[in-house]
Write an enzyme that holds these catalytic residues in place. Structure first.
Site, short mmCIF file in Angstrom:
data_model
loop_
_atom_site.label_atom_id
_atom_site.label_comp_id
_atom_site.label_asym_id
_atom_site.label_seq_id
_atom_site.Cartn_x
_atom_site.Cartn_y
_atom_site.Cartn_z
N ARG A 21 0.63 -0.99 -0.05
CA ARG A 21 -0.03 0.08 -0.09
C ARG A 21 0.92 1.07 -0.03
O ARG A 21 0.40 2.39 -0.49
CB ARG A 21 -1.14 0.03 1.23
CG ARG A 21 -2.15 -0.84 1.07
CD ARG A 21 -3.21 -0.75 2.20
NE ARG A 21 -2.68 -1.08 3.53
CZ ARG A 21 -2.92 -2.14 4.05
NH1 ARG A 21 -3.60 -3.09 3.53
NH2 ARG A 21 -2.53 -2.33 5.25
N CYS A 42 -6.76 -17.83 15.18
CA CYS A 42 -7.61 -17.56 16.20
C CYS A 42 -9.10 -18.12 16.14
O CYS A 42 -9.76 -18.46 17.04
CB CYS A 42 -7.66 -15.92 16.54
SG CYS A 42 -6.14 -15.11 16.54
N THR A 273 16.10 -6.19 14.02
CA THR A 273 16.93 -7.38 14.82
C THR A 273 18.45 -6.69 15.07
O THR A 273 18.86 -5.67 14.67
CB THR A 273 17.16 -8.65 13.91
OG1 THR A 273 17.81 -8.42 12.83
CG2 THR A 273 15.70 -9.27 13.59
N GLY A 282 6.12 -10.40 15.74
CA GLY A 282 5.11 -11.37 15.94
C GLY A 282 5.78 -12.38 17.17
O GLY A 282 6.44 -11.75 18.06
N ASP A 283 5.02 -13.62 17.04
CA ASP A 283 5.34 -14.43 18.24
C ASP A 283 6.67 -14.88 18.25
O ASP A 283 7.24 -15.23 19.39
CB ASP A 283 4.63 -15.67 17.99
CG ASP A 283 3.03 -15.45 18.25
OD1 ASP A 283 2.56 -14.41 18.45
OD2 ASP A 283 2.42 -16.58 17.90
C1 LIG Z 1 -5.46 -21.76 18.27
C2 LIG Z 1 -5.02 -20.60 18.17
C3 LIG Z 1 -5.85 -19.49 18.64
C4 LIG Z 1 -5.52 -18.13 19.05
N1 LIG Z 1 -6.28 -17.16 19.32
C5 LIG Z 1 -5.96 -16.11 19.58
C6 LIG Z 1 -6.62 -15.11 20.21
O1 LIG Z 1 -7.89 -15.23 20.21
N2 LIG Z 1 -6.19 -13.86 20.26
C7 LIG Z 1 -4.97 -13.53 19.78
O2 LIG Z 1 -4.72 -12.20 19.91
N3 LIG Z 1 -4.21 -14.45 19.36
C8 LIG Z 1 -4.54 -15.70 19.25
N4 LIG Z 1 -3.37 -16.72 18.78
C9 LIG Z 1 -2.27 -16.30 18.64
C10 LIG Z 1 -2.15 -15.50 17.28
O3 LIG Z 1 -2.60 -16.39 16.14
C11 LIG Z 1 -0.55 -15.26 17.12
O4 LIG Z 1 -0.15 -14.50 17.84
C12 LIG Z 1 -0.25 -14.77 15.72
O5 LIG Z 1 -0.61 -15.59 14.72
C13 LIG Z 1 1.12 -14.51 15.48
O6 LIG Z 1 1.51 -14.36 14.26
P1 LIG Z 1 2.85 -14.43 13.80
O7 LIG Z 1 3.07 -13.89 12.16
O8 LIG Z 1 3.89 -14.17 14.55
O9 LIG Z 1 3.17 -16.06 13.59
P2 LIG Z 1 1.98 -17.14 12.78
O10 LIG Z 1 0.71 -16.41 12.60
O11 LIG Z 1 1.91 -18.29 13.45
O12 LIG Z 1 2.60 -17.24 11.41
C14 LIG Z 1 4.11 -17.75 11.26
C15 LIG Z 1 4.14 -18.54 9.76
O13 LIG Z 1 5.51 -18.59 9.70
C16 LIG Z 1 5.78 -19.62 9.01
N5 LIG Z 1 7.29 -20.10 8.97
C17 LIG Z 1 7.88 -20.28 9.93
N6 LIG Z 1 9.28 -20.61 9.84
C18 LIG Z 1 9.32 -20.54 8.36
C19 LIG Z 1 10.47 -20.64 7.70
N7 LIG Z 1 11.54 -20.96 8.09
N8 LIG Z 1 10.22 -20.68 6.31
C20 LIG Z 1 8.84 -20.32 5.71
N9 LIG Z 1 7.89 -20.12 6.62
C21 LIG Z 1 8.00 -20.17 7.97
C22 LIG Z 1 4.99 -20.84 9.74
O14 LIG Z 1 4.82 -21.81 8.67
C23 LIG Z 1 3.65 -19.83 9.85
O15 LIG Z 1 2.62 -20.02 8.89
C24 LIG Z 1 -4.13 -17.83 18.51
C25 LIG Z 1 -3.10 -18.90 18.01
C26 LIG Z 1 -3.79 -20.19 17.61
C27 LIG Z 1 -2.77 -21.39 17.38
#
Ligand SMILES: Cc1cc2nc3c(=O)[nH]c(=O)nc-3n(C[C@H](O)[C@H](O)[C@H](O)COP(=O)(O)OP(=O)(O)OC[C@H]3O[C@@H](n4cnc5c(N)ncnc54)[C@H](O)[C@@H]3O)c2cc1C
Length: 814
Positions: A21, A42, A273, A282-283
């Site tokens: 964007r 979620c 970093t 993120g996480d």
């Molecule tokens: C069942 C469940 C319910 C949830 N409910 C809530 C809620 O109600 N409220 C809330 O705030 N949070 C909730 N969460 C947490 C929220 O989903 C996470 O905090 C959020 O998705 C984090 O985003 P992220 O991008 O850091 O990681 P993710 O969304 O997990 O994305 C990370 C991605 O990176 C990919 N990846 C990792 N390493 C590599 C690599 N080397 N090469 C290529 N790809 C890679 C993985 O395959 C994954 O798809 C929930 C999580 C789960 C599992």
């Protein structure tokens, strides 16, 4: 500019879209190990439970949609296997072909997420054990349920995901056991608030195993045994392992990027970093909690999305945007309850050695007089000097989200409890109260800080010393009789001004009521009448009874279940009067129950709906006391409905007693005989039988108060008063009294031999529900007034005795 993004769900997808964007010309390539991008993790538990009916609804954006709308090169099933920060390249493995290739970047964004923990315990690789993180995990669980039709599930770990799964597996028709190692569910709550969730889970027939550790798994035919410490085991058909997540940091670590003290990828305030060209969100990252200035891992979607936007801005405009940290505001639905928290909990402050005050308030979601008001409990923790609000926890059925959000703003802005008193919210009866629960939490905290009310907490009740403390229950006698804290003396707040002489001035006075409000009123009366050492129990009996009752329920079915098994079948022809007592605080609902029950004819039923969380228990006790038949108890969306039936007299007789009661006439005031009476009475009570002590003539001296109010007496009354023992401590032995030496000796020997004193035996009798009746006629003759007798003594005549004797198979005359 060429930007590579690793991870295509919450953080990765948001960063890609924002970047496009801002910069139409940037080359953006997104690598995702899995088959999908931008899905709602979620929402996964709700798809498993069937609340989200269509699988497609989980996908916020498909890869094709992303490509078309944002012109982003999406590479699915492409795992980034290494990063070379010096060369500004990554190595990618195509998981479909096995081919590996290199891609260069100007800037790299890592949003690799977190992985579910799988404990290294025997049997953990059994195919009946699942974790839940992504769409394939979800499909595996859903398919297993559809193909194998499991009847039982064990959820290991009672965090947000564990509890959401418990609810959804229950919705899918499975019997669910939750096993949690700590003494509470949901770590972001303090124990006291988590106990509300425990009670709700039990009401929903979830088996809750707290303080239990899973040590392994063993196959058992078509089933699986979950092994627990101490040899216990649960037979089940499937297990969800939801014991937490840890940051996916291996890629960063092997690239030589700095890892934080908690094991997440280290980033600065720009989300950069230790390598200036690599950002992470993120996480996977460690952020700063601005309240404590310490690192924190906050695996939530909100922070991931906000950080991703900041990173996209910083990459295209230079490092201008900073991330202020996360105070961990979170919310979850647990069946009918909403559970939310923001900021720091009391237990964490304690661990950090930070001085704090905590305060509980119980309010309603909106004005009590408008239909549908539901209970809402708040705990706040704040600084004793400045009033800075450190944290808030809200548990309730409605309006929890807006309350936690209001308080999260105050916490995030380092505001105080004074801000809570001033927060302005939109008010009309269906939505709130003129004094919103958040304001009330602020008002109470302000009273505490300003010294208008000293409080103590449920834990302090265990340290009460009757020699130094006076525990005062200011609820109505009715509420007190249903249930009270052991050793409490009941003086309803409305009678307090006329009964001040019953309150010792040389002891600490600990007041409690149902939720804290009447306790505060009583506190202010006493404080202004010159009493000094006063405390009000924060959260009142509601908090106290929640935390002190049984938290786990696996040993026995919960009361709802029991009831369903034993209740009489509903008869459609039975006339049922319905009473809505929702929004009324205790004792309102039970008073309504009694009032309308009295109007019933035999065989008719009464259904009372209440939002008072204690109503279930109160109604059960009330039925036990009155002999009314408890037909059904259920809770739906926070509304407890209790159905009772007025049974016919003949039935009533057999329902309430089986001729197994015992009566003792206490005629003598000899110390030894009084001791014998109470030893026997307590023994009977311990066997669960009903026992009534009928005190007549000299026996009345046994149950006189030690500190009696001054009462008006006629001449003979005064004479008797002078000649008779003033209370149980002045009683003589029937033999060898020797002018009082004998009774002193007897008390001394009993103490040495660790035998309870007469006074302790009397208290035990009170606590175990022994009925004590003083003979009206003897009191008249001997000029004894009711005010002189112990609080728990009822008055009665010979008819009272005979009624009880009729129902008993043992009557003693001592
Ligand atoms: C069942 C469940 C319910 C949830 N409910 C809530 C809620 O109600 N409220 C809330 O705030 N949070 C909730 N969460 C947490 C929220 O989903 C996470 O905090 C959020 O998705 C984090 O985003 P992220 O991008 O850091 O990681 P993710 O969304 O997990 O994305 C990370 C991605 O990176 C990919 N990846 C990792 N390493 C590599 C690599 N080397 N090469 C290529 N790809 C890679 C993985 O395959 C994954 O798809 C929930 C999580 C789960 C599992």
């Amino acid at each position: 500019m060429k930007v590579l993004i690793i991870g295509g769900v919450a953080g990765g997808a948001t960063a890609a879209a924002r970047l496009r964007r801002i910069d139409e010309n940037a080359e953006i390539i997104l690598f995702e190990r899995g088959e999908y991008v931008s899905y709602a993790n979620c929402g996964l538990p709700y798809y498993i439970g069937g609340t989200i009916a269509e699988r497609d609804r989980l996908f916020v954006q498909t890869a094709d949609g992303f490509i078309n709308r944002f012109n982003i090169d999406i590479r699915l099933q492409s795992e980034v296997v290494s990063i070379s920060p010096d060369n500004k390249t990554i190595n990618v493995k195509n998981l479909l072909t096995g081919e590996t290739y290199t891609e260069s970047y100007d800037k790299l964004i890592m949003s690799t997420g977190a992985e579910p923990l799988k404990l290294p315990i025997p049997g953990i690789d059994n195919p009946k054990i699942f974790t839940l993180r992504n769409v394939p995990d979800t499909d595996a669980i859903k398919n297993y349920i559809e193909q194998h039709k499991p009847k039982r599930a064990v959820v290991m770990g009672a965090g947000f995901i564990g509890l959401e799964m418990a609810e959804n597996l229950h919705e899918a028709g499975l019997e669910v056991n939750i096993v949690e190692m700590s003494d509470q569910v949901m770590a972001p709550l303090d124990f006291s608030m988590a106990t509300i969730v425990h009670q709700h889970l039990k009401e929903k027939n979830i088996n809750l195993w707290l303080k239990e550790r899973v040590t392994g798994f063993e196959p058992n035919g078509n089933h699986l045994n979950v092994l627990l410490d101490g040899g216990k085991q649960i037979e089940t058909d499937m297990v969800i392992c939801s014991v937490g997540v840890r940051p996916e940091k291996q890629l960063a670590e092997s690239a030589g990027l700095k890892i934080g003290s908690l094991g997440g990828i280290w980033v600065n305030e720009y989300m950069q970093t230790s390598d200036a060209n690599i950002y992470a969100v993120g996480d996977a990252v460690e952020v700063i909690n601005p309240l404590t200035n310490t690192p924190a891992l906050i695996p939530l979607a909100g922070p991931a999305n906000k950080q991703a936007r900041i990173v996209a801005n910083n990459i295209s405009e230079g490092n201008k945007y900073t991330y202020k940290g996360t105070i961990g505001t979170s919310i979850a639905k647990v069946f009918d309850l909403t559970v939310a928290a923001a900021g720091i909990t009391g237990k964490v402050l304690k661990r950090m050695n930070v001085n704090y005050i905590s305060s509980y308030t119980h309010s309603s979601s909106h004005a009590g007089y408008y239909p549908g008001a539901l209970p809402l409990s708040i705990k706040i923790v704040f600084a004793p000097q400045t009033g800075q609000l450190y944290g808030a926890q809200v548990v309730g059925y409605d309006g929890v989200d807006k309350r936690i959000e209001m308080m999260a703003q105050v916490i995030q802005n380092k505001g105080t409890i004074y801000d809570l008193t001033e927060l302005e919210q939109a008010y009309a009866p269906p939505f709130s109260s003129a004094k919103d629960p958040v304001n009330i939490a602020g008002f109470v905290a302000e009273n505490i800080i300003n010294g208008k009310m000293k409080i103590l907490h449920w834990r302090d009740i265990t340290t009460i010393d009757p020699a130094k403390d006076f525990l005062l229950d200011v609820r109505t006698a009715y509420e007190y009789n249903l249930n009270h804290i052991n050793g409490a003396v009941n003086i309803p707040v409305d009678e307090l001004r006329n009964r001040l002489n019953e309150i010792p001035s040389n002891k600490r006075i600990i007041i409690y009521c149902a939720i804290g409000l009447r306790g505060y009123l009583a506190y202010r009366i006493l404080a202004q009448k010159g009493f000094e050492n006063i405390h009000n129990l924060s959260g009142g009996f509601k908090t106290y009874s929640n935390v002190t009752c049984e938290q786990s329920n696996y040993q026995k079915l919960n009361s709802n279940n029991k009831m369903q098994n034993t209740k009489q079948q509903d008869n459609n022809n039975t006339k049922t009067i319905k009473v809505d007592a929702c929004g009324l605080a205790c004792p309102g609902p039970i008073t309504q129950l009694k009032k309308h029950f009295d109007l019933l004819n035999e065989g008719e039923r009464l259904e009372v709906k209440s939002t008072d969380i204690a109503f279930s228990k109160d109604a059960e006790s009330w039925c036990n006391i009155t002999g009314a038949l408890l037909v059904e108890q259920k809770t739906e969306a926070g509304i407890i409905s209790v159905t009772v039936e007025k049974v016919c007299k003949a039935k009533d007789k057999t329902a309430t007693h089986n001729g197994d009661d015992k009566t003792i006439i206490v005629f003598s005031d000899d110390l030894d005989k009084a001791l014998a009476s109470f030893v026997i009475a307590n023994g009977i009570a311990a066997t669960g039988k009903k026992v009534s002590l009928f005190f007549t003539f000299w026996g009345l001296n046994v149950i006189k108060k030690r500190e009696k109010p001054s009462v008006k007496k006629d001449f003979f009354g005064k004479m008797f008063g002078m000649m008779l023992p003033a209370n149980s401590r002045k009683l003589s032995l029937s033999k060898m009294n020797m002018g009082g030496m004998g009774s002193q000796m007897m008390r001394l020997i009993m103490k040495k031999k660790n035998i309870d004193s007469l006074e302790a035996l009397i208290q035990q009798a009170v606590d175990s529900g022994v009925e004590m009746i003083a003979c009206n006629m003897s009191m008249d003759v001997m000029g004894v007034k009711k005010e002189e007798l112990l609080d728990n003594v009822q008055l009665g005549g010979v008819a009272s005795y005979l009624e009880r004797a009729e129902k008993s198979n043992m009557s003693l005359f001592i």
